[in-house]
Design a protein around this motif. Sequence first.
Motif, PDB file in Angstrom:
ATOM      1  N   THR A  75      60.860  76.415  27.967  1.00  0.00           N
ATOM      2  CA  THR A  75      61.866  77.460  28.083  1.00  0.00           C
ATOM      3  C   THR A  75      63.027  76.965  28.940  1.00  0.00           C
ATOM      4  O   THR A  75      62.929  75.942  29.595  1.00  0.00           O
ATOM      5  CB  THR A  75      61.293  78.743  28.730  1.00  0.00           C
ATOM      6  OG1 THR A  75      60.943  78.463  30.083  1.00  0.00           O
ATOM      7  CG2 THR A  75      60.087  79.267  27.974  1.00  0.00           C
ATOM      8  N   VAL A  76      64.112  77.719  28.922  1.00  0.00           N
ATOM      9  CA  VAL A  76      65.273  77.412  29.753  1.00  0.00           C
ATOM     10  C   VAL A  76      65.486  78.595  30.682  1.00  0.00           C
ATOM     11  O   VAL A  76      65.401  79.751  30.282  1.00  0.00           O
ATOM     12  CB  VAL A  76      66.521  77.167  28.871  1.00  0.00           C
ATOM     13  CG1 VAL A  76      67.772  77.064  29.706  1.00  0.00           C
ATOM     14  CG2 VAL A  76      66.331  75.911  28.042  1.00  0.00           C
ATOM     15  N   ASP A  77      65.736  78.292  31.955  1.00  0.00           N
ATOM     16  CA  ASP A  77      65.890  79.325  32.967  1.00  0.00           C
ATOM     17  C   ASP A  77      67.306  79.306  33.534  1.00  0.00           C
ATOM     18  O   ASP A  77      67.893  78.238  33.707  1.00  0.00           O
ATOM     19  CB  ASP A  77      64.887  79.083  34.102  1.00  0.00           C
ATOM     20  CG  ASP A  77      64.936  80.170  35.155  1.00  0.00           C
ATOM     21  OD1 ASP A  77      64.938  81.351  34.781  1.00  0.00           O
ATOM     22  OD2 ASP A  77      64.966  79.825  36.354  1.00  0.00           O
ATOM     23  N   HIS A  78      67.828  80.480  33.815  1.00  0.00           N
ATOM     24  CA  HIS A  78      69.115  80.594  34.497  1.00  0.00           C
ATOM     25  C   HIS A  78      68.859  80.421  35.993  1.00  0.00           C
ATOM     26  O   HIS A  78      68.046  81.144  36.569  1.00  0.00           O
ATOM     27  CB  HIS A  78      69.752  81.958  34.243  1.00  0.00           C
ATOM     28  CG  HIS A  78      70.207  82.146  32.846  1.00  0.00           C
ATOM     29  ND1 HIS A  78      69.364  82.552  31.831  1.00  0.00           N
ATOM     30  CD2 HIS A  78      71.425  81.970  32.286  1.00  0.00           C
ATOM     31  CE1 HIS A  78      70.047  82.617  30.707  1.00  0.00           C
ATOM     32  NE2 HIS A  78      71.308  82.276  30.946  1.00  0.00           N
ATOM     33  N   ILE A  79      69.532  79.471  36.639  1.00  0.00           N
ATOM     34  CA  ILE A  79      69.372  79.271  38.081  1.00  0.00           C
ATOM     35  C   ILE A  79      69.801  80.540  38.803  1.00  0.00           C
ATOM     36  O   ILE A  79      69.069  81.083  39.620  1.00  0.00           O
ATOM     37  CB  ILE A  79      70.187  78.049  38.556  1.00  0.00           C
ATOM     38  CG1 ILE A  79      69.644  76.779  37.889  1.00  0.00           C
ATOM     39  CG2 ILE A  79      70.143  77.938  40.075  1.00  0.00           C
ATOM     40  CD1 ILE A  79      70.543  75.563  38.042  1.00  0.00           C
ATOM     41  N   SER A  91      65.503  73.426  32.581  1.00  0.00           N
ATOM     42  CA  SER A  91      64.277  73.559  31.807  1.00  0.00           C
ATOM     43  C   SER A  91      63.185  74.080  32.724  1.00  0.00           C
ATOM     44  O   SER A  91      63.137  73.741  33.906  1.00  0.00           O
ATOM     45  CB  SER A  91      63.859  72.201  31.233  1.00  0.00           C
ATOM     46  OG  SER A  91      64.835  71.741  30.331  1.00  0.00           O
ATOM     47  N   ALA A  92      62.313  74.918  32.172  1.00  0.00           N
ATOM     48  CA  ALA A  92      61.215  75.487  32.958  1.00  0.00           C
ATOM     49  C   ALA A  92      59.996  75.702  32.079  1.00  0.00           C
ATOM     50  O   ALA A  92      60.126  75.976  30.886  1.00  0.00           O
ATOM     51  CB  ALA A  92      61.645  76.808  33.585  1.00  0.00           C
ATOM     52  N   CYS A  93      58.818  75.580  32.674  1.00  0.00           N
ATOM     53  CA  CYS A  93      57.591  75.921  31.936  1.00  0.00           C
ATOM     54  C   CYS A  93      57.503  77.451  31.898  1.00  0.00           C
ATOM     55  O   CYS A  93      58.186  78.147  32.664  1.00  0.00           O
ATOM     56  CB  CYS A  93      56.362  75.294  32.604  1.00  0.00           C
ATOM     57  SG  CYS A  93      55.939  75.994  34.216  1.00  0.00           S
ATOM     58  N   ASN A  94      56.676  77.978  31.032  1.00  0.00           N
ATOM     59  CA  ASN A  94      56.548  79.436  30.904  1.00  0.00           C
ATOM     60  C   ASN A  94      56.132  80.082  32.221  1.00  0.00           C
ATOM     61  O   ASN A  94      56.671  81.116  32.614  1.00  0.00           O
ATOM     62  CB  ASN A  94      55.543  79.793  29.814  1.00  0.00           C
ATOM     63  CG  ASN A  94      56.096  79.575  28.433  1.00  0.00           C
ATOM     64  OD1 ASN A  94      57.294  79.704  28.213  1.00  0.00           O
ATOM     65  ND2 ASN A  94      55.237  79.225  27.500  1.00  0.00           N
TER      66      ASN A  94
END
Length: 83
Positions: free
Chosen positions: A35-39, A55-58
Amino acid sequence: MSRYSSSGTDWERTRARVLARDAHTCAYCGREATTVDHIVAKKNGGTDDEANLVSACNRCNASKGARVMARTAWYDPEWIRRV
């Protein structure tokens, strides 16, 4: 879907670029990212600009929520420097 959620083909292209840029590696824990995360969360005024995305894991993405990265208990700044 939240009113802050991103969707559509532009988002899918941006998401793919961010995952490729980060080598599908979670910016928070180093595991495989899907997944992609907003900082800075869109809810808090963040944007879909690639400079505001990682990028981030679930697990990490769900745990972070709308908090800023440095406020998460498991944030590892050394990992960010290595990426």
